[in-house]
Design an enzyme around this catalytic site. Structure first.
Site, mmCIF file in Angstrom:
data_model
loop_
_atom_site.group_PDB
_atom_site.id
_atom_site.type_symbol
_atom_site.label_atom_id
_atom_site.label_comp_id
_atom_site.label_asym_id
_atom_site.label_seq_id
_atom_site.Cartn_x
_atom_site.Cartn_y
_atom_site.Cartn_z
ATOM 1 N N HIS A 137 0.817 -1.223 0.000
ATOM 2 C CA HIS A 137 0.000 0.000 0.000
ATOM 3 C C HIS A 137 0.843 1.261 0.000
ATOM 4 C CE1 HIS A 137 -3.169 -2.547 2.321
ATOM 5 N NE2 HIS A 137 -3.050 -2.929 1.065
ATOM 6 N N LYS A 191 6.491 6.533 6.132
ATOM 7 C CA LYS A 191 6.037 5.670 7.236
ATOM 8 C C LYS A 191 7.235 5.238 8.066
ATOM 9 C CE LYS A 191 2.347 3.797 4.379
ATOM 10 N NZ LYS A 191 1.907 2.643 3.564
ATOM 11 N N TYR A 249 2.533 2.358 13.459
ATOM 12 C CA TYR A 249 2.984 3.192 12.343
ATOM 13 C C TYR A 249 2.990 4.662 12.777
ATOM 14 C CZ TYR A 249 1.084 -0.421 9.077
ATOM 15 O OH TYR A 249 0.760 -1.569 8.377
ATOM 16 N N ASP A 297 -6.609 -6.703 -1.129
ATOM 17 C CA ASP A 297 -5.200 -6.906 -1.492
ATOM 18 C C ASP A 297 -5.049 -8.030 -2.521
ATOM 19 O OD1 ASP A 297 -3.712 -6.119 1.782
ATOM 20 O OD2 ASP A 297 -4.485 -4.845 0.147
HETATM 21 C C1 LIG Z 1 -4.626 3.705 6.799
HETATM 22 C C2 LIG Z 1 -6.015 4.002 7.309
HETATM 23 C C3 LIG Z 1 -7.075 3.162 7.057
HETATM 24 N N1 LIG Z 1 -8.306 3.481 7.547
HETATM 25 C C4 LIG Z 1 -9.402 2.581 7.296
HETATM 26 C C5 LIG Z 1 -9.597 2.196 5.849
HETATM 27 C C6 LIG Z 1 -10.138 0.804 5.921
HETATM 28 O O1 LIG Z 1 -11.537 0.845 6.063
HETATM 29 C C7 LIG Z 1 -9.553 0.252 7.212
HETATM 30 C C8 LIG Z 1 -8.379 -0.644 6.959
HETATM 31 O O2 LIG Z 1 -7.508 0.102 6.129
HETATM 32 P P1 LIG Z 1 -6.553 -0.686 5.201
HETATM 33 O O3 LIG Z 1 -7.314 -1.700 4.442
HETATM 34 O O4 LIG Z 1 -5.692 0.283 4.458
HETATM 35 O O5 LIG Z 1 -5.667 -1.447 6.296
HETATM 36 P P2 LIG Z 1 -4.479 -2.406 5.959
HETATM 37 O O6 LIG Z 1 -4.856 -3.383 4.905
HETATM 38 O O7 LIG Z 1 -3.998 -2.914 7.262
HETATM 39 O O8 LIG Z 1 -3.354 -1.457 5.340
HETATM 40 C C9 LIG Z 1 -2.416 -0.896 6.233
HETATM 41 O O9 LIG Z 1 -1.299 -1.729 6.218
HETATM 42 C C10 LIG Z 1 -0.456 -1.554 5.075
HETATM 43 C C11 LIG Z 1 0.666 -2.566 5.116
HETATM 44 C C12 LIG Z 1 0.024 -0.153 5.040
HETATM 45 O O10 LIG Z 1 1.213 0.168 4.942
HETATM 46 C C13 LIG Z 1 -1.030 0.871 5.061
HETATM 47 O O11 LIG Z 1 -0.513 2.109 5.588
HETATM 48 C C14 LIG Z 1 -2.256 0.567 5.856
HETATM 49 O O12 LIG Z 1 -3.308 0.990 5.033
HETATM 50 O O13 LIG Z 1 -9.114 1.382 7.974
HETATM 51 C C15 LIG Z 1 -8.543 4.612 8.277
HETATM 52 O O14 LIG Z 1 -9.676 4.872 8.701
HETATM 53 N N2 LIG Z 1 -7.507 5.464 8.529
HETATM 54 C C16 LIG Z 1 -6.252 5.210 8.083
HETATM 55 O O15 LIG Z 1 -5.353 6.009 8.340
#
Ligand SMILES: Cc1cn([C@H]2C[C@H](O)[C@@H](COP(=O)(O)OP(=O)(O)O[C@H]3O[C@H](C)C(=O)[C@H](O)[C@H]3O)O2)c(=O)[nH]c1=O
Length: 180
Positions: A62, A72, A132, A168
């Site tokens: 991401h 990050k 993070y 993903d």
């Molecule tokens: C990053 C972020 C996400 N969200 C919400 C969006 C989605 O509904 C939920 C999960 O987000 P995401 O699917 O992006 O989460 P991961 O799949 O764990 O991704 C994360 O882990 C990978 C490895 C990364 O490096 C990214 O920075 C980070 O997005 O949280 C928020 O509300 N605020 C935020 O700052």
């Protein structure tokens, strides 16, 4: 703190100077002046936590697109993960190269991942947690991703993930035009 260069330009493994005694350990994990003196981003207006129940969980790759790309600073606060930074900056000398580090809570090490790089990790044991520090606030419309297994990068993951989100798993193969 020590800053160890990696194959990705501007990405560093940050190691702490642990002070141990019979009570346990203390270490400084971040210091804005030290980061600024090294030309690294010293301000992180957002912090995130990621909890992962099972070994073999992969999140990534991401990044946040222009005009709000994120730096990050990532560390494991529980367990161990194989953490990867992938360079998607066409003008970078390490464009399309990746760097990995095993982040583990025991050593308090961290990965400084520059803006323009994608980030992802694979958990190496159950119940892993990551912390993070982000240089930009989250902008959903700018959230982007590339495939963990894209042959354009050939990231050498230690083993095949067993847990991955539908989002993903469905990410498109990389194309420079679509990445910004
Ligand atoms: C990053 C972020 C996400 N969200 C919400 C969006 C989605 O509904 C939920 C999960 O987000 P995401 O699917 O992006 O989460 P991961 O799949 O764990 O991704 C994360 O882990 C990978 C490895 C990364 O490096 C990214 O920075 C980070 O997005 O949280 C928020 O509300 N605020 C935020 O700052």
């Amino acid at each position: 703190m020590k800053f160890l260069p990696t194959p990705v330009s501007g990405a560093f493994v940050v190691e702490v100077d642990a002070r141990s005694d019979d009570r346990g350990m203390f270490a400084r994990t971040f210091d804005a002046r030290t980061f600024a003196d090294r030309g690294l981003v010293p301000v992180y207006p957002q912090c995130n936590v990621s909890r992962n129940h099972r070994r073999g969980t992969l999140r990534g790759m991401h990044y946040q697109a222009q005009p709000r790309p994120e730096v990050k600073l990532v560390r494991a606060t529980r367990g161990r993960v194989f953490d990867v930074a992938l360079d998607l900056r066409p003008d970078s000398p390490s464009y399309l190269r990746w760097a990995s580090v095993e982040l583990d809570a025991a050593s308090c090490n961290a990965f400084y991942i520059p803006a323009g790089c994608a980030h992802g990790f694979l958990t190496l044991e159950d119940e892993c947690e990551l912390f993070y520090q982000m240089s930009e606030a989250y902008v959903p419309e700018l959230a982007r991703g590339v495939r963990w297994d894209d042959p354009a990068f050939s990231i050498a993951w230690p083993f095949t993930p067993s847990v991955i989100s539908e989002r993903d798993a469905a990410l498109e193969s990389y194309s420079q035009e679509a990445s910004v």
